[in-house]
Design a protein around this motif. Sequence first.
Motif, PDB file in Angstrom:
ATOM      1  N   GLN A 123       0.826  -1.203   0.000  1.00  0.00           N
ATOM      2  CA  GLN A 123       0.000   0.000   0.000  1.00  0.00           C
ATOM      3  C   GLN A 123       0.865   1.260   0.000  1.00  0.00           C
ATOM      4  O   GLN A 123       0.520   2.251  -0.622  1.00  0.00           O
ATOM      5  CB  GLN A 123      -0.934   0.021   1.208  1.00  0.00           C
ATOM      6  CG  GLN A 123      -2.016  -1.032   1.166  1.00  0.00           C
ATOM      7  CD  GLN A 123      -2.916  -0.876  -0.040  1.00  0.00           C
ATOM      8  OE1 GLN A 123      -2.840  -1.646  -0.974  1.00  0.00           O
ATOM      9  NE2 GLN A 123      -3.771   0.113  -0.013  1.00  0.00           N
ATOM     10  N   GLN A 124       1.988   1.217   0.700  1.00  0.00           N
ATOM     11  CA  GLN A 124       2.854   2.388   0.809  1.00  0.00           C
ATOM     12  C   GLN A 124       3.547   2.707  -0.513  1.00  0.00           C
ATOM     13  O   GLN A 124       3.787   3.865  -0.827  1.00  0.00           O
ATOM     14  CB  GLN A 124       3.897   2.188   1.900  1.00  0.00           C
ATOM     15  CG  GLN A 124       3.305   2.240   3.287  1.00  0.00           C
ATOM     16  CD  GLN A 124       4.307   1.876   4.360  1.00  0.00           C
ATOM     17  OE1 GLN A 124       5.338   1.278   4.086  1.00  0.00           O
ATOM     18  NE2 GLN A 124       3.995   2.216   5.597  1.00  0.00           N
ATOM     19  N   ARG A 125       3.894   1.701  -1.303  1.00  0.00           N
ATOM     20  CA  ARG A 125       4.595   1.964  -2.553  1.00  0.00           C
ATOM     21  C   ARG A 125       3.670   2.007  -3.764  1.00  0.00           C
ATOM     22  O   ARG A 125       4.107   2.275  -4.869  1.00  0.00           O
ATOM     23  CB  ARG A 125       5.709   0.958  -2.758  1.00  0.00           C
ATOM     24  CG  ARG A 125       5.269  -0.427  -3.087  1.00  0.00           C
ATOM     25  CD  ARG A 125       6.470  -1.313  -3.430  1.00  0.00           C
ATOM     26  NE  ARG A 125       5.989  -2.609  -3.785  1.00  0.00           N
ATOM     27  CZ  ARG A 125       6.014  -3.668  -3.034  1.00  0.00           C
ATOM     28  NH1 ARG A 125       6.549  -3.605  -1.845  1.00  0.00           N
ATOM     29  NH2 ARG A 125       5.512  -4.806  -3.446  1.00  0.00           N
ATOM     30  N   LYS A 126       2.399   1.760  -3.533  1.00  0.00           N
ATOM     31  CA  LYS A 126       1.435   1.774  -4.621  1.00  0.00           C
ATOM     32  C   LYS A 126       1.231   3.206  -5.107  1.00  0.00           C
ATOM     33  O   LYS A 126       0.981   4.103  -4.332  1.00  0.00           O
ATOM     34  CB  LYS A 126       0.099   1.195  -4.147  1.00  0.00           C
ATOM     35  CG  LYS A 126      -0.926   1.049  -5.238  1.00  0.00           C
ATOM     36  CD  LYS A 126      -2.197   0.420  -4.699  1.00  0.00           C
ATOM     37  CE  LYS A 126      -3.219   0.304  -5.797  1.00  0.00           C
ATOM     38  NZ  LYS A 126      -4.449  -0.273  -5.293  1.00  0.00           N
ATOM     39  N   LYS A 127       1.358   3.393  -6.401  1.00  0.00           N
ATOM     40  CA  LYS A 127       1.182   4.705  -7.008  1.00  0.00           C
ATOM     41  C   LYS A 127      -0.009   4.637  -7.953  1.00  0.00           C
ATOM     42  O   LYS A 127      -0.325   3.619  -8.530  1.00  0.00           O
ATOM     43  CB  LYS A 127       2.424   5.084  -7.803  1.00  0.00           C
ATOM     44  CG  LYS A 127       3.711   5.017  -7.018  1.00  0.00           C
ATOM     45  CD  LYS A 127       4.143   6.384  -6.625  1.00  0.00           C
ATOM     46  CE  LYS A 127       5.527   6.389  -6.097  1.00  0.00           C
ATOM     47  NZ  LYS A 127       5.693   6.311  -4.732  1.00  0.00           N
ATOM     48  N   ASP A 128      -0.646   5.771  -8.136  1.00  0.00           N
ATOM     49  CA  ASP A 128      -1.800   5.845  -9.025  1.00  0.00           C
ATOM     50  C   ASP A 128      -1.362   6.459 -10.355  1.00  0.00           C
ATOM     51  O   ASP A 128      -1.658   7.601 -10.664  1.00  0.00           O
ATOM     52  CB  ASP A 128      -2.914   6.668  -8.381  1.00  0.00           C
ATOM     53  CG  ASP A 128      -4.216   6.565  -9.140  1.00  0.00           C
ATOM     54  OD1 ASP A 128      -4.314   5.721 -10.051  1.00  0.00           O
ATOM     55  OD2 ASP A 128      -5.129   7.331  -8.839  1.00  0.00           O
ATOM     56  N   TYR A 129      -0.617   5.664 -11.150  1.00  0.00           N
ATOM     57  CA  TYR A 129      -0.098   6.157 -12.418  1.00  0.00           C
ATOM     58  C   TYR A 129      -1.185   6.279 -13.477  1.00  0.00           C
ATOM     59  O   TYR A 129      -1.047   7.057 -14.408  1.00  0.00           O
ATOM     60  CB  TYR A 129       0.993   5.234 -12.945  1.00  0.00           C
ATOM     61  CG  TYR A 129       2.271   5.307 -12.149  1.00  0.00           C
ATOM     62  CD1 TYR A 129       3.015   6.476 -12.093  1.00  0.00           C
ATOM     63  CD2 TYR A 129       2.729   4.207 -11.441  1.00  0.00           C
ATOM     64  CE1 TYR A 129       4.181   6.549 -11.367  1.00  0.00           C
ATOM     65  CE2 TYR A 129       3.900   4.277 -10.714  1.00  0.00           C
ATOM     66  CZ  TYR A 129       4.630   5.446 -10.691  1.00  0.00           C
ATOM     67  OH  TYR A 129       5.778   5.506  -9.972  1.00  0.00           O
ATOM     68  N   ASN A 130      -2.245   5.522 -13.378  1.00  0.00           N
ATOM     69  CA  ASN A 130      -3.265   5.520 -14.415  1.00  0.00           C
ATOM     70  C   ASN A 130      -4.277   6.646 -14.262  1.00  0.00           C
ATOM     71  O   ASN A 130      -5.229   6.725 -15.019  1.00  0.00           O
ATOM     72  CB  ASN A 130      -3.983   4.171 -14.441  1.00  0.00           C
ATOM     73  CG  ASN A 130      -3.050   3.075 -14.874  1.00  0.00           C
ATOM     74  OD1 ASN A 130      -2.175   3.300 -15.678  1.00  0.00           O
ATOM     75  ND2 ASN A 130      -3.227   1.888 -14.321  1.00  0.00           N
ATOM     76  N   ARG A 131      -4.082   7.500 -13.326  1.00  0.00           N
ATOM     77  CA  ARG A 131      -5.018   8.580 -13.077  1.00  0.00           C
ATOM     78  C   ARG A 131      -4.967   9.615 -14.191  1.00  0.00           C
ATOM     79  O   ARG A 131      -5.972  10.195 -14.566  1.00  0.00           O
ATOM     80  CB  ARG A 131      -4.696   9.223 -11.747  1.00  0.00           C
ATOM     81  CG  ARG A 131      -5.724  10.216 -11.286  1.00  0.00           C
ATOM     82  CD  ARG A 131      -5.412  10.682  -9.911  1.00  0.00           C
ATOM     83  NE  ARG A 131      -4.011  11.063  -9.818  1.00  0.00           N
ATOM     84  CZ  ARG A 131      -3.521  11.899  -8.946  1.00  0.00           C
ATOM     85  NH1 ARG A 131      -4.304  12.429  -8.051  1.00  0.00           N
ATOM     86  NH2 ARG A 131      -2.261  12.195  -8.913  1.00  0.00           N
ATOM     87  N   ASN A 132      -3.795   9.885 -14.758  1.00  0.00           N
ATOM     88  CA  ASN A 132      -3.618  10.925 -15.756  1.00  0.00           C
ATOM     89  C   ASN A 132      -3.062  10.347 -17.050  1.00  0.00           C
ATOM     90  O   ASN A 132      -1.933  10.623 -17.447  1.00  0.00           O
ATOM     91  CB  ASN A 132      -2.670  12.008 -15.237  1.00  0.00           C
ATOM     92  CG  ASN A 132      -3.224  12.702 -14.029  1.00  0.00           C
ATOM     93  OD1 ASN A 132      -4.372  13.109 -14.036  1.00  0.00           O
ATOM     94  ND2 ASN A 132      -2.431  12.820 -12.987  1.00  0.00           N
TER      95      ASN A 132
END
Length: 70
Positions: A23-32
Amino acid sequence: MNEEELVKRAKNEVLAELFLRKQQRKKDYNRNVLSVRTNDELAAKIRDHCSKNKISTNQFFKTLLIKFFK
C-alpha cells in the motif's frame, strides 16, 4: 500457545506487513493517462529516437513535457 497457533500468528503478521508495504509503494499512475495521435512518419522518428537512446516512448514524452513546461 502451541506451535500451530504461533505459526498462524506469525503468518498473519507477515501478511499484514507485506500488505502495508504494498500500500505504501502503490502509485496511481493511471489517473492521468494522455494520448497522442500522429502520422506514420513522425511516429517512426519517435520510435527510432527511443530505441537509439534506449528509453520508452512514455519516458520520451515525459521528458519532452517537463522541458516544455519549465
